[in-house]
Enzyme design. Structure first.
Site, PDB file in Angstrom:
ATOM      1  N   GLU C  34      -6.075   3.808 -23.207  1.00  0.00           N
ATOM      2  CA  GLU C  34      -5.132   4.146 -22.135  1.00  0.00           C
ATOM      3  C   GLU C  34      -4.034   5.010 -22.732  1.00  0.00           C
ATOM      4  OE1 GLU C  34      -4.640   3.960 -18.839  1.00  0.00           O
ATOM      5  OE2 GLU C  34      -2.719   4.935 -19.303  1.00  0.00           O
ATOM      6  N   HIS C  52     -11.010  -1.291   1.786  1.00  0.00           N
ATOM      7  CA  HIS C  52     -11.501  -0.683   3.031  1.00  0.00           C
ATOM      8  C   HIS C  52     -12.834  -1.277   3.459  1.00  0.00           C
ATOM      9  CE1 HIS C  52      -8.484   2.517   3.034  1.00  0.00           C
ATOM     10  NE2 HIS C  52      -8.647   2.598   1.725  1.00  0.00           N
TER      11      HIS C  52
END
Lengths: 126, 431, 480
Positions: C34, C52
């Site tokens: 990262e 969703h």
């Protein structure tokens, strides 16, 4: 010596009158803009010997807080405030300290200007 | 006594700042024997402990003290009176028992969680600072945007500087005092920006905190964008019109690594709301009677949790009163309910208290909507008095003598501020 | 330092984290790189947090196929990883008569894809279910499988689970070069060289640049900025479900989002931007968001905004996910993961797992794979008796750090134990500083604990790593 005009904002009350001060050296020739008598008194002080109250902090060791608040017991000359602060910041204090304890006498070489602690801080840790 | 909290109390005071300490003393002096002050910080004294400048105590101690000195004297007075003061203790909830006893739930370091009951309660939690979100300043979200009060704690307590090149939004007293403080510590304060056409701070502070150091005050100007990825690297400022909307065609950039916000204070009333205390939408503090009692019987409020004050001495004065009434109530004194409503009239933003009763002297605290000069106060048709100059930055205190209300026969007493709108007078200010 | 791995995952967002965690089920040596100080601090942190249902994407696209599977995986994922997840349902509402036709088309598309429970509501039903929505609305499509999460919690939990199962995490570790290395690739970083048989490009908005480093520049990312506005708790409970308009080809529109924590959020905008660091909110964005959501719900007031933020969607050309091996041996793209990337992430992880197996990576299941991570302590959510018992046992539970959100020192310590290294890391793990005062009161205490725990001076504490310093030491000049 020829007269000079200085502008000041009066701090005697919230109105903040813009004072126009004509003076020869330390003698006020004319004062305009004041809406009350307090303006004249303030203008005279500001002209002859402007002073400011001064408080700051100094490093403290062995206390819960990293900084010890201090004040100067009497107002210091306005134009020497930064010099005074520099002198105060050179102080090093070790806890415990009591509010009112004198940390430095004769600041700026002026008798009666003492630096005192404004907070009591107990000793923590070793 | 410092650190002692045992059993139940006559009066429990939530908050150990100037309001809470004075309320406790007021309660004790009114005859309450067991009084407790609960404070969330390690040491009582509240925000005074970081207000190292002078300017406190002229009314109460008849000498000018710094914040820590004022706090220390009050703590000493409380302890002299056998008042219990506990720190590192947080009141996480409050309520009323079915028999009307007040209770608080105290989370206290080293002592777990305990419920404490009392006959009366004083709310003295103070206020918090408004943040960037309240202004919707667009831009990035870097480090270096902080409230003036947090910066004050960094500098005065923690020994940290918030940055090197500092811009200040808002000319309230905390912002002005921090401008001087940071300058004394070697930071460069690039300017103070004020949305309004007048400063929100005391004239003395504008002159001595900015003027002495040549720090520019830009009135009618606001910050419209914050820039910088990790850390602030500049801000965009723009002048505002009479409608306070920024004129983006005249914006300019100001390089800085820090933006201090001094944009107002909000009473911290979440505990009050949890209790069910009725709030005033203008002050955002409780609605109170002439005894500073909230809509809940036996629950009093004072200091900045009630309305934001500009002078600590007024907080003390108000809190001594609230404490006195709380102490009397705990001792069984019953007073007739108020029967006169105070109605803020022309140019008056708010009045505290919200109701009055005949037969007693009252102190009314009020704030104007705008600067007025020459100004006068009109109380119903009963009193009219000249005030000289009034400004929203300075709270007005007005005493109503008992005989005045004796002449009043209505139910709603309207208070107006009269006068001509006044422009800014500050010589040092630049548009 | 130079270490050899089976898989090197570039990017500790939700996609990289989900893949790393999925692969940690097998006997593999895995590194997760990262570039920022903590995982999830890029697009994931600024996501809307919506799971969703998937009826608004066509199954002709990869994202349209992965979203439905991803949604279904969330129940188990939440049960294992203990992040907050609630299926609150979603409404697509009709503002115009033409929208009603679009809603029927959406329903048909969703039914065909197997989206569960889709139902058309008439205005009367809509008013009954959501009385605070505009009375001008002409109807709605209800999708009960829609959910909300705090996306950063998901990333933290995925990474913790991955780390627990052997994945090596390196933060502050941007990849500066990628070079061929035997039968794989070597990722060069300021923290050493990470050699991997497979290197997965999960670099989000930077994924085209990472692909270029590998010599596989086959796509470009156009960041699409979304601004979101968090509203005051005054509006708590204003709507119960996610409220969407009818989607356009470019965006699902500007929404009303009851977040997992209950606060109402409105947004996002959708604006293509050139600058990959442009996460600035704008006056225009605020105007657009509030103008639009007030058509959905008139009681929302711009004055209610308590904070705002912006994030960048990583949109690849072609507008679909870019997942698969490349011409460069061992280099696999998992890029262009725009909305509904958060929903799809667990399905993307399965998809990439299968794809790597097809590329020859041997997947031998570890018998000791531990699927669960411990739920972070959340003092404020506990019953009073439980709080009291905890505080009696551990004094840190009686020490309040953040009073707006009632966060105790024990939770701050817990967050540091779980990898928080910055103030934002503490905030997103514990909510300290997320409340009304926005850190005005708790910042000093949080800084003190973080400094003590990390063994650094106070002025070394940052907001989110890099150059995001909070304060400077005082007196350095004085002593010099």
């Amino acid at each position: 010596m020829s007269p000079v005009t200085t502008t000041l904002t009066c701090i005697a009350c919230p109105i903040g009158c813009a004072l126009r001060l004509t003076h020869e050296g330390r003698d006020i020739v004319e004062l305009a803009g004041a809406t009350c008598d307090r303006g004249a008194k303030y203008a005279a002080e500001e002209l002859i010997d402007p002073r400011r109250q001064l408080s700051t902090t100094v490093a403290i060791e062995g206390a819960r807080s990293a900084r010890l608040p201090v004040k100067v017991t009497r107002p210091v000359p306005r134009d020497r405030v930064l010099e005074a602060v520099a002198a105060i910041h050179r102080l090093r204090v070790r806890a415990p300290v009591r509010a009112g304890e004198v940390l430095l006498e004769a600041l700026l070489g002026e008798e009666g200007l003492a630096v005192v602690a404004t907070r009591s801080l107990g000793r923590v840790g070793p | 006594m410092l650190g002692r909290m045992e059993g139940d109390y006559d009066v429990v005071v939530v908050g150990g700042g100037p309001a809470g300490l004075a309320a406790a003393i007021g309660a004790r002096d009114a005859g309450a024997t067991r009084v407790l002050v609960v404070d969330r910080e390690d040491e009582a004294g509240g925000i005074l402990l970081q207000c190292i400048h002078a300017g406190f105590g002229l009314h109460y101690f008849k000498e000018e003290l710094t914040g820590p000195e004022y706090a220390e004297r009050f703590v000493a007075r409380a302890l002299d009176r056998d008042i219990d003061v506990v720190g590192s203790a947080y009141v996480s909830g409050a309520g009323l028992d079915s028999d009307g006893t007040r209770r608080v739930r105290v989370m206290r370091e080293g002592h777990g969680i305990r419920t404490v009951r009392s006959r009366a309660m004083v709310l003295a939690m103070g206020c918090r600072e408004r943040t960037r979100g309240a202004l919707h300043i667009p831009g990035t979200r870097p480090a270096g945007v902080l409230t003036a009060g947090l910066a004050q704690r960094f500098v005065n307590v923690m020994g940290l500087l918030p940055g090197r090149r500092v811009a200040i939004l808002g000319s309230g007293d905390i912002g002005l005092i921090m401008a001087r403080r940071l300058t004394l510590e070697g930071c460069e304060v690039v300017g103070v920006f004020e949305l309004m056409p007048f400063s929100n701070g005391l004239t003395r502070n504008v002159v001595q905190c900015l003027g002495d150091f040549g720090i520019p005050l830009h009135l009618s100007t606001t910050v419209v964008e914050i820039h910088g990825q990790d850390r602030v690297d500049k801000i965009t400022v723009a002048p505002v019109g009479a409608d306070l909307a920024p004129d983006l065609s005249r914006c300019r950039e100001v390089a800085c690594d820090t933006l201090l916000l001094s944009i107002g204070l909000v009473p911290e009333n979440e505990l009050s709301q949890g209790l069910g205390v009725e709030l005033d939408v203008v002050t955002q503090g409780p609605r109170v009677s002439s005894t500073l009692e909230t809509s809940l019987p036996g629950v009093f409020a004072c200091g900045n949790v009630l309305h934001v004050h500009d002078l600590c001495d007024y907080v003390t004065e108000e809190a001594l009163l609230a404490g006195r009434f709380a102490g009397e109530l705990a001792g069984g004194v019953k007073r007739p309910r108020d029967n006169i409503r105070v109605v803020p009239g022309d140019n008056v933003r708010y009045c505290v208290p919200h109701t009055l009763a005949p037969g007693r002297e009252h102190t009314i605290y009020l704030r104007s909507e705008r600067p007025l000069r020459p100004a006068a106060i009109r109380v119903g048709d009963l009193v009219r008095r000249k005030l000289g100059f009034v400004t929203p930055a300075e709270m007005i205190t007005f005493r109503i003598k008992p005989d005045v209300l004796d002449r009043f026969h209505g139910e709603a007493l309207r208070i107006d501020l009269l006068g001509e709108p006044a422009g800014p007078h500050l010589a040092g200010a630049e548009p | 330092m130079s270490e050899r791995y089976d898989v090197v995952v570039i990017g500790g967002g939700v996609v990289g984290a989900a893949i790393a965690r999925e692969l940690s089920r097998f006997r593999l040596r895995i590194a997760l790189l990262e570039r920022q100080a903590e995982v999830g601090f890029g697009t994931s942190k600024t996501n809307s947090g919506i799971i969703h249902p998937g009826h608004d994407t066509s199954s002709a696209t990869l994202k349209g196929r992965l979203v439905v599977r991803g949604n279904a995986l969330y129940d188990r994922l939440a049960a294992e990883l203990h992040f907050g997840f609630r299926r609150i349902g979603q409404l697509n509402v009709a503002l115009e008569p033409a929208d009603l036709v679009a809603l029927e088309r959406l329903k048909a598309q969703g039914d065909a894809k197997g989206v569960p429970g889709l139902e058309l509501w008439d205005p009367a039903r809509l008013r009954r279910e959501e009385p605070n929505l505009s009375r001008e609305l002409r109807g709605a499509l209800h999708a009960p499988s829609a959910g909300v999460i705090n996306p950063y919690e998901l990333v933290f939990a995925l990474v913790e689970s991955a780390a627990r199962n052997g994945v090596e995490l390196a933060v502050d570790c941007p990849v500066t070069a990628l070079a061929a290395d035997g039968d794989g690739l070597a990722a060069h970083t300021p923290r050493g060289v990470f050699r991997g048989r497979f290197v997965l490009n999960c670099a989000g908005v930077a994924s085209d640049r990472v692909a270029a480093l590998a010599g596989a520049a086959t796509f470009t990312i156009t960041p699409r900025k979304g601004e979101e506005y968090m509203l005051d708790k005054r509006l708590l409970g204003l709507v119960r479900r996610l409220v969407f308009p009818v989607p356009s080809p470019k965006t699902k529109g500007t929404l009303i989002i009851p977040t997992f924590d209950g606060t109402i959020m409105v947004g996002p905008t959708a604006e293509d931007v050139l600058d990959r660091d442009d996460v600035a909110t704008t006056a225009r964005g605020a105007r657009e968001v509030f103008a639009f959501v007030r058509r959905l719900c008139p009681s929302i007031d711009p004055r209610d905004a308590i904070t705002a933020f912006a994030g960048l969607r990583a949109v690849a050309d072609g507008n679909d996910f870019v997942i698969g091996p490349t011409s460069v041996r061992g280099f696999v793209n998992v890029a262009g993961i725009q909305s509904p990337g958060l929903t799809a992430a667990p399905a993307i992880a399965e998809h990439v797992r299968d794809l790597l197996a097809a590329e020859g990576l041997a997947l031998v299941a570890k018998p000791d794979f531990a699927p669960e991570v411990r739920a972070p302590a959340r003092f404020a959510h506990l019953a009073p008796e439980v709080q009291e018992a905890l505080a009696a046992r551990d004094p840190r539970f009686a020490r309040v750090v953040c009073r707006c959100e009632l966060v105790t020192e024990a939770e701050i310590d817990d967050a540091v134990d779980h990898g928080a290294r910055t103030l934002d890391g503490l905030k997103f793990r514990t909510r300290a500083g997320m409340g009304r005062c926005q850190g005005g009161f708790c910042t000093p205490r949080a800084m003190e604990i973080l400094a003590r725990r990390l063994g650094v001076p106070l002025h070394a504490v940052t907001k989110r790593g890099g150059g995001s310093w909070i304060a400077l030491p005082m007196g350095a000049e004085q002593e010099a």
